[in-house]
Design a protein around this motif. Sequence first.
Motif, short mmCIF file in Angstrom:
data_model
loop_
_atom_site.label_atom_id
_atom_site.label_comp_id
_atom_site.label_asym_id
_atom_site.label_seq_id
_atom_site.Cartn_x
_atom_site.Cartn_y
_atom_site.Cartn_z
N LYS A 1 1.22 -1.07 -0.41
CA LYS A 1 0.39 0.55 0.27
C LYS A 1 0.75 1.52 0.41
O LYS A 1 0.33 2.00 0.35
CB LYS A 1 -0.75 -0.30 1.48
N GLY A 2 1.92 1.09 -0.02
CA GLY A 2 3.65 2.30 -0.35
C GLY A 2 3.32 2.95 1.08
O GLY A 2 2.83 2.68 1.93
N ASN B 1 2.27 6.17 1.79
CA ASN B 1 1.25 6.78 1.76
C ASN B 1 -0.06 5.78 2.51
O ASN B 1 -0.58 6.43 2.23
CB ASN B 1 0.82 8.01 0.77
C1 LIG Z 1 1.16 7.80 -2.54
O1 LIG Z 1 0.35 9.36 -3.11
C2 LIG Z 1 1.01 9.82 -4.08
C3 LIG Z 1 1.23 11.36 -4.60
O2 LIG Z 1 -0.47 11.19 -3.70
C4 LIG Z 1 -0.06 8.61 -5.53
O3 LIG Z 1 1.23 9.84 -6.98
C5 LIG Z 1 1.15 8.07 -5.39
O4 LIG Z 1 0.10 6.73 -6.63
C6 LIG Z 1 0.74 6.98 -4.06
N1 LIG Z 1 1.04 5.72 -3.98
C7 LIG Z 1 0.43 4.63 -3.60
C8 LIG Z 1 0.85 3.34 -4.18
O5 LIG Z 1 -0.82 4.48 -3.39
#
Ligand SMILES: *[C@@H]1O[C@H](CO)[C@@H](O)[C@H](O)[C@H]1NC(C)=O
Length: 484
Positions: free
Chosen positions: A458-459, A461
């Motif tokens: 889920k990264g 963020n």
């Molecule tokens: C994390 O946040 C960035 C900027 O808001 C977005 O471009 C990216 O897709 C997000 N990454 C994930 C894995 O959700």
Amino acid sequence: MLQPRFTTILLFSCFLCCWVLLPMAESAIGVNWGTISSHRLKPSTVVHLLRDNKIQKVKLFEADPDVLKALMGTGIQVMVGIPNEILSLLGSSSLAADFWVRQNVSSYMAKGGADIRYIAVGNEPFLSSYNGQFQNLVMPAITNIQQSLVKANLAGYVKIVVPCNADAYESSGGLPSQGVFRPELTQIMTQLVQFLNTNGSPFVVNIYPFLSLYDNADFPQEYAFFQGTTHSVTDGSNVYTNAFDGNYDTLVAALGKLGYGQMPIVIGEIGWPSDGAVGANITAARVFNQGLVYHIVSNKGTPLRPNAPPMDVYLFGLLDEGAKSTLPGNFERHWGIFSFDGQAKYPLNLGLGNKELRNAKNVQYLPSRWCVANPSGDLTNVVNHMKIACSAADCTTLNYGGSCNGIGEKGNISYAFNSYYQLRMQDSRSCEFDGLGMVTFLDPSIGDCHFLVGVFDKGLNSSTSQTTYQWWVLVLLLILHGAF
Ligand SMILES: *[C@@H]1O[C@H](CO)[C@@H](O)[C@H](O)[C@H]1NC(C)=O
Ligand SMILES: *[C@@H]1O[C@H](CO)[C@@H](O)[C@H](O)[C@H]1NC(C)=O
Ligand SMILES: *[C@@H]1O[C@H](CO)[C@@H](O)[C@H](O)[C@H]1NC(C)=O
Ligand SMILES: *[C@@H]1O[C@H](CO)[C@@H](O)[C@H](O)[C@H]1NC(C)=O
């Protein structure tokens, strides 16, 4: 006639005693679960990993909702952390402290919830390199959090601790018996230790023989390990053969000078990195960690505490964290006993029942493909691309002492491109580099230099937006309260 029966009862009660006492009488190895990674395993995968390895104690640096949710109902004991950056807020407002405890502790503590045992107030807040920045924020935060715990009826169960770096104390001539807290910390340490004692909390310390070695070329290398040494330290009638015992007893002596020589000590962090610097390699990490575990579970204690109660030791760390700051050194991203994807780096017996580490299961990797330097490309202008790739992704293994140092110029470029490509979840645009990159299905790994494939996650963020929102609401409330 009574005799045998009495014996049976006696035996039986002994047996019962042992059953009751045994779990408490054993030192236990736990782990630090840090999450500053660009490829995060799903928390549920990590919790499975903990359980497969019979790890019962975990220390967190925050109170990440996804992590705490995954730990619910597992019986794993948890230490949650309060970052230094919010000590000021929590110390200046009991409302903020109440809110923090409610959101991050109480809400998980219902039956079948997370078994939170400790709150770590700050992380090494007295570190000398912070120049006292957080020093005076600790006691006010402790006071408020403790009051919030009392209000929440949790004060008897959840203990406040403050993980301190071993640089909080020193000793003249390196003799453990001469240990004292740093002079400028005497007052705050006196207050802290009094609080810990009243509250039944242990003193938590982070000990890093690797850093002693890294910072000081004269440090006798064998003294860092647990395999005997020709550089033992003689202190009166005590002989020290490893840096861990020496460091631990320096703390025992420092606590003794404040009148708390018996205070229980928990090791909050200890470990050895496996990459990114000379002396940080798989062999050394394995020898250190295995020596440490055997030393701890033998319950031999240290010269100043030979019959000490067993100690809890949290290894640093569970997983590699490829997005950590490299300010301390390139090794900083390689402390895990597992790599970022939950694969054991070396066999290690944690003393918890398994002879070796077990790997994470059901890890969802991205497809098996890599980004490398295009052989037909003109690589003269590649430096800038590499810089950009490596400032976003992790290239620390390329440096001197690292596992990928020595793979040649082209290897360097490919490694950098691939790290970036995986960071961007294999987005094809992230392998362009003005035509200098190309995707390959052949694993470009060379010898010990492993070209990674990312994992679905889920990264970084995941839940940040929601929590940030909650904190803004809090700040708003505080403004309305006239706290600012
Ligand atoms: C994390 O946040 C960035 C900027 O808001 C977005 O471009 C990216 O897709 C997000 N990454 C994930 C894995 O959700
Ligand atoms: C690994 O590190 C240890 C010390 O930490 C060092 O003695 C040894 O030479 C290193 N091994 C390799 C292969 O670099
Ligand atoms: C590869 O990169 C590392 C780290 O920047 C550097 O030390 C090494 O000299 C490079 N190798 C070549 C052949 O350029
Ligand atoms: C828990 O505490 C952290 C700070 O450590 C904070 O950022 C976060 O918002 C809190 N979590 C919740 C659910 O409030």
